[in-house]
Design a protein around this motif. Structure first.
Motif, PDB file in Angstrom:
ATOM      1  N   LEU A  44     -19.881  -8.148  26.397  1.00 36.84           N
ATOM      2  CA  LEU A  44     -19.510  -7.946  24.994  1.00 36.84           C
ATOM      3  C   LEU A  44     -20.202  -6.675  24.531  1.00 36.84           C
ATOM      4  O   LEU A  44     -21.424  -6.652  24.364  1.00 36.84           O
ATOM      5  N   SER A 143     -18.417 -14.307  21.294  1.00 39.79           N
ATOM      6  CA  SER A 143     -17.987 -13.203  20.441  1.00 39.79           C
ATOM      7  C   SER A 143     -19.213 -12.478  19.918  1.00 39.79           C
ATOM      8  O   SER A 143     -20.353 -12.924  20.105  1.00 39.79           O
ATOM      9  N   HIS A 148     -15.574  -8.270  19.483  1.00 32.42           N
ATOM     10  CA  HIS A 148     -15.280  -8.449  20.897  1.00 32.42           C
ATOM     11  C   HIS A 148     -15.264  -9.951  21.189  1.00 32.42           C
ATOM     12  O   HIS A 148     -15.949 -10.722  20.526  1.00 32.42           O
ATOM     13  N   GLU A 149     -14.523 -10.326  22.207  1.00 32.07           N
ATOM     14  CA  GLU A 149     -14.420 -11.752  22.509  1.00 32.07           C
ATOM     15  C   GLU A 149     -14.223 -11.965  24.008  1.00 32.07           C
ATOM     16  O   GLU A 149     -13.587 -11.137  24.688  1.00 32.07           O
ATOM     17  N   TYR A 150     -14.776 -13.034  24.513  1.00 35.38           N
ATOM     18  CA  TYR A 150     -14.636 -13.393  25.924  1.00 35.38           C
ATOM     19  C   TYR A 150     -14.561 -14.920  26.007  1.00 35.38           C
ATOM     20  O   TYR A 150     -15.358 -15.621  25.387  1.00 35.38           O
ATOM     21  N   THR A 257     -12.590  -9.391  29.813  1.00 34.59           N
ATOM     22  CA  THR A 257     -12.620 -10.144  28.557  1.00 34.59           C
ATOM     23  C   THR A 257     -12.479 -11.645  28.766  1.00 34.59           C
ATOM     24  O   THR A 257     -12.542 -12.410  27.811  1.00 34.59           O
TER      25      THR A 257
END
Length: 591
Positions: A44, A143, A148-150, A257
């Motif tokens: 991230l 996040s 951003h996010e995963y 991601t």
């Protein structure tokens, strides 16, 4: 700058625009072991967490729990903790999971979660989750404050080790790229509005690359091949970053991601190849929708809207991560200037199809904020019907506004169930809609507009605007012109036969005039007018046909005699084609 970058990857664009959804076999780089050598790297922004595995335990209330361990690395210049860099929410079987601090023996099971780490240093961190059961997958969405996010999916195999396949496998988004020696970093790409391309590498060696269309690929042994082409790209992978290089030296760097196959926790569906790369959420939500909007509770300047309604159309596009957009237009607006434009996301919501939630956007000129729209599938008890409820507030007068309720059903489905129960619950133009879907027509851009005989890419005549221009012969086609100008049938239409109600002498006179004196100057519009306002049959199978460059049309009479005219496109933007040659059936112009 944006256009310059896009142009630089013309070769990749051409390859990625092979809109193949077919999966091809590939080499599996995974080992034959039990997965103990597999790790998952979560990135991230400037922070990295390498997942090392988990153990099962009991929390301080005797519930099943798991402890997950990560190696956390701070890549920023400031001291930051894992807790600050990796915000997270976890679910299992559709239920949100809590995060206990202690086990059943009152031992602390979280570790270094809030410990600050200096730039470049790595610290082992442990987080704990109370489980619903010890069998279902655990979905963790990480996040940060920069959006951003995963998404990580942890399978409870009982071994405590996550087998995620080859370390490269996962979902990716474009992070930076190079062109002619210049490096366009992530900050530049995000702030310039450049589209952040996406890529999926599946553990079985297949995948896809999304650049203005989705192209399937195979990968392994440091190479990526776009299916249907001879192009092979080399790649390197390290710490959640994969660098794709062309033979020219240009490169694109993608950041991981999500883990392979998780797609934000969405359920892959399909099996016939047509929807193999779509998720359950995409299957339900994506596409064109038709219905109507009811207005109520109008105040001040909007009081007259009470009881008012209009038919409307909507288009929803959700990506594999459950994020996307909705646009909606009605009888008073258009697809190019819609009533509403809203970014949306899909959450589980307890539904297999997911629940649609607004994130940001507008309705008329009022704001639509986070969770202002919460839309369940199959609303009001009817299958494939959704209901969007919202409120509009005048930006210039807080006390003026109205409520609106939008009823939508996917284009192509009838409303017979609603008609039987609530006859007044149908769109106002339902008869037109029913006729359109019975012909198999795709949704046009105009409510009540022309849906029959339109070529792909064309727009209905009712949406066209009067043509301008200085050429006195360029009387507009059908008295109108269109943008975009061409579909697959040039300035004609798919349904055009080119048969004109003329005698042989009349056809000879008209075609003879153009053959003798109008080569190189007469536009298609002039022929259309001269032939009694009848479109020429587009000969799209003629080897000379090249949409956007050369078009070939044929006009004929009842006897079968014909004239074939070849046009060159001289102004694509406003639809000007100039006559280049005339061919006829044998003997037509010999007299």
């Amino acid at each position: 700058m944006k256009n310059k970058i896009k142009k630089s990857f013309a070769a990749i664009l051409a390859l990625a625009m092979l809109l193949s959804l077919a999966a091809c076999g590939g080499k599996d780089k995974g080992s034959d072991g039990d997965g103990s050598d597999k790790t998952e790297t979560i990135v991230l922004g400037k922070y990295t967490a390498v997942f090392k595995g988990y153990t099962l335990t009991k929390d301080d209330e005797g519930n099943d729990a798991m402890v997950l361990t990560y190696d956390y690395t701070n890549g920023s210049k400031d001291e930051q903790s894992f807790a600050w860099a990796f915000l997270f929410e976890a679910t299992q079987a559709g239920e949100e999971l809590g995060s206990p601090m202690y086990d059943e023996n009152n031992n602390q099971i979280t570790k270094n979660y809030e410990e600050k780490v200096k730039k470049g240093q790595t610290l082992e961190v442990a987080i704990a989750l109370t489980l619903v059961n010890t069998t279902d997958d655990v979905i963790i969405v990480f996040s940060d404050f920069d959006d951003h996010e995963y998404t990580q999916t942890v399978k409870l195999s009982g071994s405590g080790v996550q087998d995620s396949g080859p370390e490269e496998a996962g979902s990716y988004q474009l992070y930076e790229m190079t062109f002619e020696g210049d490096v366009f970093d992530h900050d530049f790409l995000e702030t310039s509005g450049f589209e952040l391309y996406t890529m999926e590498l599946a553990a079985d060696g297949t995948g896809w690359l999304q650049i203005d269309g989705r192209g399937s690929l195979t990968w392994g042994d440091g190479k990526i091949t776009i299916d249907g082409s001879d192009a092979v790209y080399t790649y390197t992978y390290k710490d959640g970053m994969i660098v794709l290089e062309e033979s020219t030296g240009e490169s694109m760097t993608f950041q991981k991601t999500g883990a392979a196959g998780t797609s934000g926790g969405l359920k892959p569906v399909g099996g016939d190849g047509s929807d193999a790369n779509l998720t359950a959420y995409q299957q339900y939500w994506n596409g064109d929708w038709y219905g109507w909007t009811a207005y109520s509770n109008g105040t001040n300047d909007y009081s007259s809207l009470d009881g008012f309604y209009m038919d409307c159309m909507a288009r929803i596009e959700i990506d594999e991560n459950g994020e996307g957009a909705l646009i909606l237009w009605d009888e008073a607006t258009s697809v190019d200037d819609p009533r509403a434009g809203v970014t949306v996301c899909i959450s589980d919501g307890g539904f297999e199809q997911g629940r649609l939630k607004s994130e940001d956007g507008w309705f008329s000129d009022g704001d639509v904020g986070n969770a202002d729209w919460l839309v369940d599938p199959d609303g009001l008890g009817y299958e494939n019907l959704i209901c969007i409820e919202g409120s509009y507030k005048d930006p210039d007068d807080f006390f003026s506004g109205y409520d609106y309720t939008i009823y939508l059903r996917p284009w192509g489905l009838d409303w017979a169930d609603i008609e039987a129960d609530q006859p007044d619950g149908l769109p106002d133009h339902y008869d037109w809609y029913l006729s359109a879907i019975q012909t198999g027509a795709k949704m046009p851009d105009v409510i009540g507009g022309d849906y029959g005989g339109l070529a792909p890419g064309e727009v209905p005549d009712s949406q066209m605007e009067p043509q301008g221009g200085n050429d006195p012969n360029a009387s507009a086609v059908d008295g109108t012109w269109q943008a975009p100008v061409y579909g697959d049938y040039g300035l004609s239409k798919a349904s055009a036969t080119g048969v004109v109600p003329m005698t042989r002498d009349e056809l000879v006179d008209r075609i003879g005039f153009y053959a003798d004196s109008q080569i190189g100057s007469a536009p298609y519009d002039s022929l259309y007018n001269s032939m009694g306002y009848i479109h020429g049959k587009p000969l799209i199978d003629d080897p000379r046909w090249d949409t956007g460059k050369i078009h070939v049309y044929q006009w004929s009479i009842e006897s079968g005699e014909y004239a074939t005219l070849v046009f060159e496109v001289t102004d694509y933007s406003i639809g000007i084609e100039k006559l280049q040659s005339v061919e006829t059936s044998p003997g037509l112009l010999d007299g």
